[in-house]
Every structure is written in structure tokens, then in C-alpha cells.
Design a protein around this motif. Structure first.
Motif, short mmCIF file in Angstrom:
data_model
loop_
_atom_site.label_atom_id
_atom_site.label_comp_id
_atom_site.label_asym_id
_atom_site.label_seq_id
_atom_site.Cartn_x
_atom_site.Cartn_y
_atom_site.Cartn_z
N ALA A 44 37.39 36.65 31.88
CA ALA A 44 38.12 35.97 30.79
C ALA A 44 39.40 36.72 30.45
O ALA A 44 40.43 36.11 30.18
CB ALA A 44 37.22 35.84 29.57
N ARG A 45 39.34 38.05 30.46
CA ARG A 45 40.54 38.85 30.18
C ARG A 45 41.57 38.63 31.29
O ARG A 45 42.76 38.47 31.00
CB ARG A 45 40.18 40.33 30.05
CG ARG A 45 41.36 41.24 29.85
CD ARG A 45 42.08 40.98 28.53
NE ARG A 45 43.19 41.90 28.41
CZ ARG A 45 44.42 41.55 28.06
NH1 ARG A 45 44.70 40.30 27.72
NH2 ARG A 45 45.38 42.44 28.00
N ALA A 46 41.14 38.60 32.54
CA ALA A 46 42.07 38.35 33.65
C ALA A 46 42.70 36.97 33.51
O ALA A 46 43.90 36.79 33.70
CB ALA A 46 41.35 38.48 34.99
N ARG A 47 41.88 35.99 33.15
CA ARG A 47 42.39 34.63 32.96
C ARG A 47 43.44 34.59 31.86
O ARG A 47 44.48 33.93 31.98
CB ARG A 47 41.26 33.67 32.62
CG ARG A 47 41.74 32.26 32.43
CD ARG A 47 40.62 31.32 32.02
NE ARG A 47 41.17 30.02 31.75
CZ ARG A 47 41.54 29.59 30.55
NH1 ARG A 47 41.40 30.36 29.50
NH2 ARG A 47 42.04 28.39 30.38
N GLU A 48 43.18 35.31 30.78
CA GLU A 48 44.12 35.38 29.66
C GLU A 48 45.49 35.91 30.14
O GLU A 48 46.53 35.34 29.80
CB GLU A 48 43.52 36.34 28.63
CG GLU A 48 44.12 36.35 27.27
CD GLU A 48 43.33 37.32 26.39
OE1 GLU A 48 43.89 38.39 26.08
OE2 GLU A 48 42.17 37.02 26.03
N LEU A 49 45.48 36.96 30.93
CA LEU A 49 46.72 37.54 31.44
C LEU A 49 47.43 36.58 32.40
O LEU A 49 48.66 36.42 32.33
CB LEU A 49 46.44 38.87 32.14
CG LEU A 49 46.03 40.02 31.21
CD1 LEU A 49 45.48 41.18 32.02
CD2 LEU A 49 47.21 40.45 30.36
N VAL A 50 46.66 35.93 33.27
CA VAL A 50 47.25 34.98 34.21
C VAL A 50 47.86 33.80 33.44
O VAL A 50 48.96 33.34 33.76
CB VAL A 50 46.20 34.50 35.24
CG1 VAL A 50 46.70 33.31 36.05
CG2 VAL A 50 45.82 35.66 36.16
N GLN B 73 49.22 33.93 30.67
CA GLN B 73 50.45 34.41 30.04
C GLN B 73 51.56 34.64 31.07
O GLN B 73 52.65 35.09 30.71
CB GLN B 73 50.18 35.72 29.29
CG GLN B 73 49.28 35.55 28.09
CD GLN B 73 48.86 36.88 27.49
OE1 GLN B 73 49.25 37.95 27.93
NE2 GLN B 73 48.02 36.80 26.47
N GLY B 74 51.27 34.37 32.34
CA GLY B 74 52.28 34.47 33.38
C GLY B 74 52.18 35.70 34.26
O GLY B 74 53.03 35.91 35.13
N THR B 75 51.18 36.51 34.08
CA THR B 75 51.00 37.70 34.90
C THR B 75 50.45 37.29 36.27
O THR B 75 49.49 36.53 36.32
CB THR B 75 50.02 38.68 34.21
OG1 THR B 75 50.48 38.96 32.89
CG2 THR B 75 49.90 39.98 34.99
N PRO B 76 51.03 37.79 37.35
CA PRO B 76 50.46 37.49 38.67
C PRO B 76 49.00 37.97 38.74
O PRO B 76 48.66 38.99 38.15
CB PRO B 76 51.34 38.28 39.65
CG PRO B 76 52.62 38.50 38.90
CD PRO B 76 52.24 38.61 37.46
N ILE B 77 48.18 37.27 39.47
CA ILE B 77 46.75 37.56 39.48
C ILE B 77 46.44 38.98 39.95
O ILE B 77 45.55 39.63 39.41
CB ILE B 77 45.96 36.50 40.27
CG1 ILE B 77 44.48 36.59 39.90
CG2 ILE B 77 46.18 36.63 41.74
CD1 ILE B 77 43.69 35.35 40.19
N GLU B 78 47.17 39.47 40.95
CA GLU B 78 46.93 40.84 41.43
C GLU B 78 47.22 41.85 40.32
O GLU B 78 46.46 42.80 40.12
CB GLU B 78 47.80 41.15 42.66
CG GLU B 78 47.54 40.27 43.85
CD GLU B 78 48.27 38.92 43.77
OE1 GLU B 78 49.18 38.75 42.90
OE2 GLU B 78 47.92 38.03 44.54
#
Length: 112
Positions: free
Chosen positions: A64-70, A72-77
Motif C-alpha cells: 500500500a505504501r508503494a502504491r501511494e508513492l506510485v 504520486q508519480g514516483t517510478p515503481i523502482e
């Protein structure tokens, strides 16, 4: 493991209780997203006897935290790396707090 044993472990944060479909639904993403962060080694789901991925609540919080960052426009890596570093920092802070409690006690060996 019997059904009774499994039911008793549902409170365990590390128990792989959720199927991929249910996990994706719970965090509002797709199974493909979960596969992608698995390939990036952010999380490693356990496998059922039939080979299906199973996720724990801890893994769902990480996803869920990774999804939140993605979102917001952060590349998945980069999102995966950020989440790993956040998790490592949290663990280091926990260990440091435990060390301080132990070092601050009148009898440090008693706290160990």
C-alpha cells in the motif's frame, strides 16, 4: 495445519492469509501491481500448496505504501527502494529505542 490452526493465526501480521485478488482489492490496486513489486523484490509472497500467491497484512502495508508513492508519480523502482529504506529506518529506530531502554536501566543484564 488444520483450519482451526489457520483461524487462530489471523491476528498474526506475518500470516499469509490473503489471496492475490483479495490483496489487490484491499489496497485498491491490480494483481499486476502486486506481481511487479514482487519481481522488484519489495515483497515475496508465500505460495499455497497449489502455487497461488498469499499475502500477509505486513506485506499489504508495504504494498500500500508503494502504491501511494506510485500514485504520486514516483517510478515503481524508486518507490520500492524508498519503501525498503523506510522499513529499514523504522527497524533501526526500534532497535535503537530498545538499546536505550536497556542501557538506561539500572541493571542492563536484567533487561536482556
Amino acid at each position: 495445519m488444520t483450519a482451526d490452526d489457520s483461524f487462530g493465526r489471523l491476528d498474526d501480521d506475518d500470516y499469509p492469509a490473503y489471496t492475490m485478488g483479495r490483496a489487490a482489492e484491499m489496497i485498491g490496486t491490480t494483481p499486476a501491481f502486486l506481481r511487479t513489486i514482487g519481481e522488484a523484490r519489495l515483497i515475496t509472497p508465500l505460495r499455497s500448496e497449489g502455487g497461488h500467491r498469499r499475502y500477509s497484512r505486513y506485506q499489504l502495508r508495504i504494498a500500500a505504501r508503494a502504491r501511494e508513492l506510485v500514485d504520486q508519480g514516483t517510478p515503481i523502482e524508486a518507490a520500492c527502494r524508498i519503501v525498503i529504506l523506510e522499513d529499514q529506518l523504522e527497524e533501526a529506530q526500534r532497535i535503537n529505542a530498545e538499546y536505550r531502554r536497556t542501557a538506561g536501566s539500572p541493571n542492563p543484564t536484567a533487561a536482556a
